[in-house]
Design an enzyme around this catalytic site. Sequence first.
Site, PDB file in Angstrom:
ATOM      1  N   HIS A 197       0.934  -1.314   0.064  1.00 10.34           N
ATOM      2  CA  HIS A 197      -0.175  -0.234  -0.191  1.00 10.34           C
ATOM      3  C   HIS A 197       1.078   1.419   0.152  1.00 10.34           C
ATOM      4  CE1 HIS A 197      -3.553  -2.270   0.788  1.00 10.34           C
ATOM      5  NE2 HIS A 197      -2.866  -3.249   1.692  1.00 10.34           N
ATOM      6  N   SER A 240      14.033  18.844 -18.024  1.00  4.89           N
ATOM      7  CA  SER A 240      12.970  20.059 -18.158  1.00  4.89           C
ATOM      8  C   SER A 240      13.670  21.180 -18.485  1.00  4.89           C
ATOM      9  CB  SER A 240      12.493  20.412 -16.703  1.00  4.89           C
ATOM     10  OG  SER A 240      11.621  21.555 -16.484  1.00  4.89           O
TER      11      SER A 240
END
Length: 455
Positions: free
Chosen positions: A160, A283
């Site tokens: 999880h 980027s």
Amino acid sequence: MSDSVHISDSDIYGVSWTTPELRGLFSEQIRVKGWLEVMTVLAGVQADFGLIPQQAALEIETFYNDVSVDQTFLNEVGEDFIKTNHSLLGLINSVKKRCGSLGGEWFCYGATVQDITDTHLIRVLMQVRQLFAEQITELEKILKTLAIEHRLTPMCGRTHGQPGLPITFGFKVAGWLDEFDRHRLRLDELKSRLGVGQLCGGVGSLSSLGSNPMKLQAEFMQRLGLEAPAISWTSSRDRLAEWLNVLAMITSTGDRIGQEVFNLQRPEIAELSEGFIPGAVGSITMPHKRNPEISEHLGTLSRVVRHHAAHMAENLVHSHERDGRSWKGEWAIIPDATLAAGKSLSLLKQLLKDLQVNPQRMHANILATQGFVHAEAVMLVLAKTLGKQSAHQLVYDLTMQAQDEGLHLKQALINNPQIGAILTHDEVEALFNPEQSTGVCAAMVEQVIARISLP
């Protein structure tokens, strides 16, 4: 410069969506040349069976050997397709203009479009199947090396999205290896079901193939290196659906590995990272970025394949003996999915070959859990005295309290008089050794390695 529309044909971006080898197998020139080869072989077999004149077959073979499937030829076929709106008649008409008078009359005798296109497609997919099997073998060799090297390297096992218990990185990799070995076996098992050609005529009855149609069909397939079908599969598309579903599973495993690297490359975790290529830019506004580009793209490619696999499942539903609504969609989805799967395997090999593993950070992240990854070990020891349910409740209460107070679990255990009555200080200390808390992870790695036999 090409006038491309589909991203895989882009001069700029196509390299991210397929490989040159696969693009060559699926290019229009190769496809049309492949159709012509299938029809040429068919003519030769039909002549040997007395179904068409031998001279016609010779003229067709001469045409095939001399023809150049260039842009002029393709444009001509395309113009005739617009006039006739038939998938193959434009090609047949262009051949007739160039073939001897007898050959042109008997070209593609008794066959239907799917006889030609399915048979060519299967020949291509059989080549791709072999290529993919070889690529998966190479991936398995890389994974095997990684699993052995890190079979004892402890790290957080997570469920999880949260730290659970210690495992080893080699255990994680061996799981990937075991899965890919099943994919290799699937490709091996698929060979006999996939490698079946098509020659059945208009509705599958072989009514147009003379007095010995099944013998003719068998000879035709033998010359093309395929198996003859027991019955027409013009409306039974499960072979192709199985192909796409196997590709969906293969690329989904690649996606799973990519997603793991993507998450573990986060700076706050930093246990794995893609190999960095100098000059790569993450980027244009944030110069510091080193993005997991390969891992992300594995997910993109896998989504393309899974989508097409779902589309192919829709195509399993045919009306009667042929249904264009179902069959013609394959022309778009099968090449696209196969190209994407091939690029996925290529990128995954690059990712794993250059993968950077940080055992020190793996160890530090175990320590950063403040001992809570060892809660199960504590509970199991206490269960011998208290019983499992009571031990679970006691450790649960302690861990909740320790997290609220910012305490290390070890200190919380030492501070608790009930624990002190059961465990000595040294016994508590022994429970917090990461190397001793990974169960039989290393043994399972060795078990996977032992059962996999690679060529």
